[in-house]
Design a protein around this motif. Structure first.
Motif, PDB file in Angstrom:
ATOM      1  N   SER A  78      -2.863   4.952   7.275  1.00  0.00           N
ATOM      2  CA  SER A  78      -3.757   5.831   5.780  1.00  0.00           C
ATOM      3  C   SER A  78      -3.214   5.749   4.764  1.00  0.00           C
ATOM      4  CB  SER A  78      -3.930   7.061   6.691  1.00  0.00           C
ATOM      5  OG  SER A  78      -3.055   8.283   6.498  1.00  0.00           O
ATOM      6  N   LEU A  79      -2.240   5.711   4.226  1.00  0.00           N
ATOM      7  CA  LEU A  79      -1.579   5.999   3.093  1.00  0.00           C
ATOM      8  C   LEU A  79      -1.174   4.411   2.262  1.00  0.00           C
ATOM      9  CD1 LEU A  79       0.724   8.774   3.619  1.00  0.00           C
ATOM     10  CD2 LEU A  79      -1.236   8.273   2.576  1.00  0.00           C
ATOM     11  N   ASN A  80      -1.960   3.833   3.114  1.00  0.00           N
ATOM     12  CA  ASN A  80      -1.903   2.154   2.506  1.00  0.00           C
ATOM     13  C   ASN A  80      -2.273   2.748   0.600  1.00  0.00           C
ATOM     14  OD1 ASN A  80      -2.411  -0.444   1.463  1.00  0.00           O
ATOM     15  ND2 ASN A  80      -3.096  -0.937   3.552  1.00  0.00           N
ATOM     16  N   ILE A  81      -1.760   1.393  -0.308  1.00  0.00           N
ATOM     17  CA  ILE A  81      -1.814   1.877  -1.900  1.00  0.00           C
ATOM     18  C   ILE A  81      -2.810   0.798  -2.463  1.00  0.00           C
ATOM     19  CG2 ILE A  81      -0.021   0.132  -2.357  1.00  0.00           C
ATOM     20  CD1 ILE A  81       0.804   1.234  -4.319  1.00  0.00           C
ATOM     21  N   SER A  82      -2.779  -0.305  -1.418  1.00  0.00           N
ATOM     22  CA  SER A  82      -4.676  -1.288  -2.310  1.00  0.00           C
ATOM     23  C   SER A  82      -5.440  -0.407  -2.036  1.00  0.00           C
ATOM     24  CB  SER A  82      -4.161  -2.131  -0.796  1.00  0.00           C
ATOM     25  OG  SER A  82      -4.638  -2.136   0.523  1.00  0.00           O
ATOM     26  N   TYR A  83      -5.532   1.006  -1.355  1.00  0.00           N
ATOM     27  CA  TYR A  83      -6.888   1.871  -1.080  1.00  0.00           C
ATOM     28  C   TYR A  83      -7.184   2.216  -2.158  1.00  0.00           C
ATOM     29  CZ  TYR A  83      -7.214   0.892   3.394  1.00  0.00           C
ATOM     30  OH  TYR A  83      -7.519   0.697   4.780  1.00  0.00           O
ATOM     31  N   TYR A  84      -5.791   2.967  -3.230  1.00  0.00           N
ATOM     32  CA  TYR A  84      -6.371   3.277  -4.516  1.00  0.00           C
ATOM     33  C   TYR A  84      -6.821   2.582  -5.450  1.00  0.00           C
ATOM     34  CZ  TYR A  84      -2.747   7.132  -3.442  1.00  0.00           C
ATOM     35  OH  TYR A  84      -1.863   7.708  -2.172  1.00  0.00           O
ATOM     36  N   LYS A  85      -7.736   3.500  -6.292  1.00  0.00           N
ATOM     37  CA  LYS A  85      -8.998   2.706  -7.009  1.00  0.00           C
ATOM     38  C   LYS A  85      -8.134   1.961  -8.191  1.00  0.00           C
ATOM     39  CE  LYS A  85     -13.058   3.743  -9.661  1.00  0.00           C
ATOM     40  NZ  LYS A  85     -14.162   4.850 -10.510  1.00  0.00           N
ATOM     41  N   GLY A  86      -8.213   0.763  -8.376  1.00  0.00           N
ATOM     42  CA  GLY A  86      -8.317   0.487  -9.684  1.00  0.00           C
ATOM     43  C   GLY A  86      -7.159  -0.502  -9.019  1.00  0.00           C
ATOM     44  N   TYR A  87      -6.140  -1.094  -8.101  1.00  0.00           N
ATOM     45  CA  TYR A  87      -4.795  -1.395  -7.599  1.00  0.00           C
ATOM     46  C   TYR A  87      -5.428  -2.382  -6.799  1.00  0.00           C
ATOM     47  CZ  TYR A  87      -0.308  -2.567  -4.829  1.00  0.00           C
ATOM     48  OH  TYR A  87       0.430  -2.997  -4.216  1.00  0.00           O
ATOM     49  N   GLU A  88      -6.628  -2.988  -6.596  1.00  0.00           N
ATOM     50  CA  GLU A  88      -6.864  -4.397  -6.048  1.00  0.00           C
ATOM     51  C   GLU A  88      -6.868  -4.991  -7.777  1.00  0.00           C
ATOM     52  OE1 GLU A  88      -7.144  -6.177  -3.161  1.00  0.00           O
ATOM     53  OE2 GLU A  88      -5.982  -4.206  -2.420  1.00  0.00           O
ATOM     54  N   SER A  89      -7.365  -4.111  -9.014  1.00  0.00           N
ATOM     55  CA  SER A  89      -7.396  -5.505 -10.007  1.00  0.00           C
ATOM     56  C   SER A  89      -6.311  -5.058 -10.426  1.00  0.00           C
ATOM     57  CB  SER A  89      -8.585  -4.341 -10.984  1.00  0.00           C
ATOM     58  OG  SER A  89      -8.497  -3.039 -11.362  1.00  0.00           O
ATOM     59  N   LEU A  90      -5.419  -5.104  -9.847  1.00  0.00           N
ATOM     60  CA  LEU A  90      -4.056  -5.615 -10.857  1.00  0.00           C
ATOM     61  C   LEU A  90      -3.152  -6.369 -10.694  1.00  0.00           C
ATOM     62  CD1 LEU A  90      -1.922  -1.718 -10.444  1.00  0.00           C
ATOM     63  CD2 LEU A  90      -3.160  -2.462 -12.652  1.00  0.00           C
ATOM     64  N   SER A  91      -3.263  -7.006 -11.262  1.00  0.00           N
ATOM     65  CA  SER A  91      -2.035  -8.679 -10.915  1.00  0.00           C
ATOM     66  C   SER A  91      -0.630  -8.701 -10.208  1.00  0.00           C
ATOM     67  CB  SER A  91      -1.737  -9.216 -13.112  1.00  0.00           C
ATOM     68  OG  SER A  91      -0.502  -8.222 -13.148  1.00  0.00           O
ATOM     69  N   PRO A  92      -0.248  -8.995  -9.686  1.00  0.00           N
ATOM     70  CA  PRO A  92       0.643  -9.296  -8.671  1.00  0.00           C
ATOM     71  C   PRO A  92       2.204  -8.313  -9.702  1.00  0.00           C
ATOM     72  CG  PRO A  92      -0.517 -11.114  -8.310  1.00  0.00           C
ATOM     73  CD  PRO A  92      -0.923 -10.154  -9.388  1.00  0.00           C
ATOM     74  N   GLN A  93       2.448  -8.915 -10.551  1.00  0.00           N
ATOM     75  CA  GLN A  93       3.629  -8.488 -11.001  1.00  0.00           C
ATOM     76  C   GLN A  93       3.239  -6.837 -11.451  1.00  0.00           C
ATOM     77  OE1 GLN A  93       1.785 -10.960 -12.363  1.00  0.00           O
ATOM     78  NE2 GLN A  93       3.369 -12.917 -11.981  1.00  0.00           N
ATOM     79  N   GLU A  94       2.215  -6.472 -11.971  1.00  0.00           N
ATOM     80  CA  GLU A  94       1.932  -4.803 -12.013  1.00  0.00           C
ATOM     81  C   GLU A  94       1.778  -4.175 -10.172  1.00  0.00           C
ATOM     82  OE1 GLU A  94      -0.986  -5.189 -15.840  1.00  0.00           O
ATOM     83  OE2 GLU A  94      -2.483  -6.000 -13.933  1.00  0.00           O
ATOM     84  N   GLN A  95       1.145  -4.708 -10.107  1.00  0.00           N
ATOM     85  CA  GLN A  95       1.272  -4.550  -8.239  1.00  0.00           C
ATOM     86  C   GLN A  95       2.886  -3.786  -8.064  1.00  0.00           C
ATOM     87  OE1 GLN A  95      -1.089  -6.508  -5.412  1.00  0.00           O
ATOM     88  NE2 GLN A  95      -2.686  -6.255  -6.772  1.00  0.00           N
TER      89      GLN A  95
END
Length: 116
Positions: A78-95
C-alpha cells in the motif's frame, strides 16, 4: 541449502509438512521433495513460499542470511511510491532521484539510531 531453510522456517512456525503443502496448494510429497533437496520449485512457487514465510527469496536461496533485509514498512504494497501525485509524470531519471533520496533517508536514520 534451500531445503534446510525451508525445513527451519516450517519448524519455527510449528507447522507440519502437510499444513504448509495445503497452504501452498501443492501435494505433501512435492513439499517433502523441496525440504530434502530432491526438487526445486519454479519461480512462481518460490515467491509463494517466500510470501508464506514472510522472507525474501534471496534468504530461501541462501544468498543472504537475513530473513527479510527490507524493513516491513517498505514491503507494504500500500506504500507504493507510484501512487504519489505527480510521480508518474516524472522522467525515469527523476524517479530514480526520488528513490535514491528515500535510500539516503533510510541510511541517515539508521546511522542516527546507531549513534544513540
Amino acid at each position: 541449502m534451500f531445503g534446510d531453510r525451508l525445513r527451519l522456517l516450517r519448524q519455527q512456525k510449528n507447522l507440519t509438512q502437510d499444513e504448509v503443502a495445503k497452504a501452498l496448494s501443492i501435494s505433501r510429497g512435492a513439499y517433502t521433495h523441496y525440504e530434502i533437496n530432491k526438487r526445486q520449485p519454479d519461480f512462481a512457487l518460490l515467491q509463494k513460499i517466500a510470501d508464506f514465510f514472510d522472507v525474501s527469496t534471496d534468504f530461501l536461496l541462501g544468498r543472504v542470511e537475513e530473513k527479510n533485509p527490507m524493513p516491513e514498512v517498505l514491503r507494504d504494497p500500500s506504500l507504493n511510491i507510484s501512487y504519489y501525485k505527480g510521480y508518474e509524470s516524472l522522467s525515469p531519471q527523476e524517479q530514480e532521484i526520488v528513490k535514491e533520496q528515500i535510500r539516503h533517508t533510510i541510511d541517515a536514520l539508521q546511522k542516527l539510531k546507531k549513534s544513540k
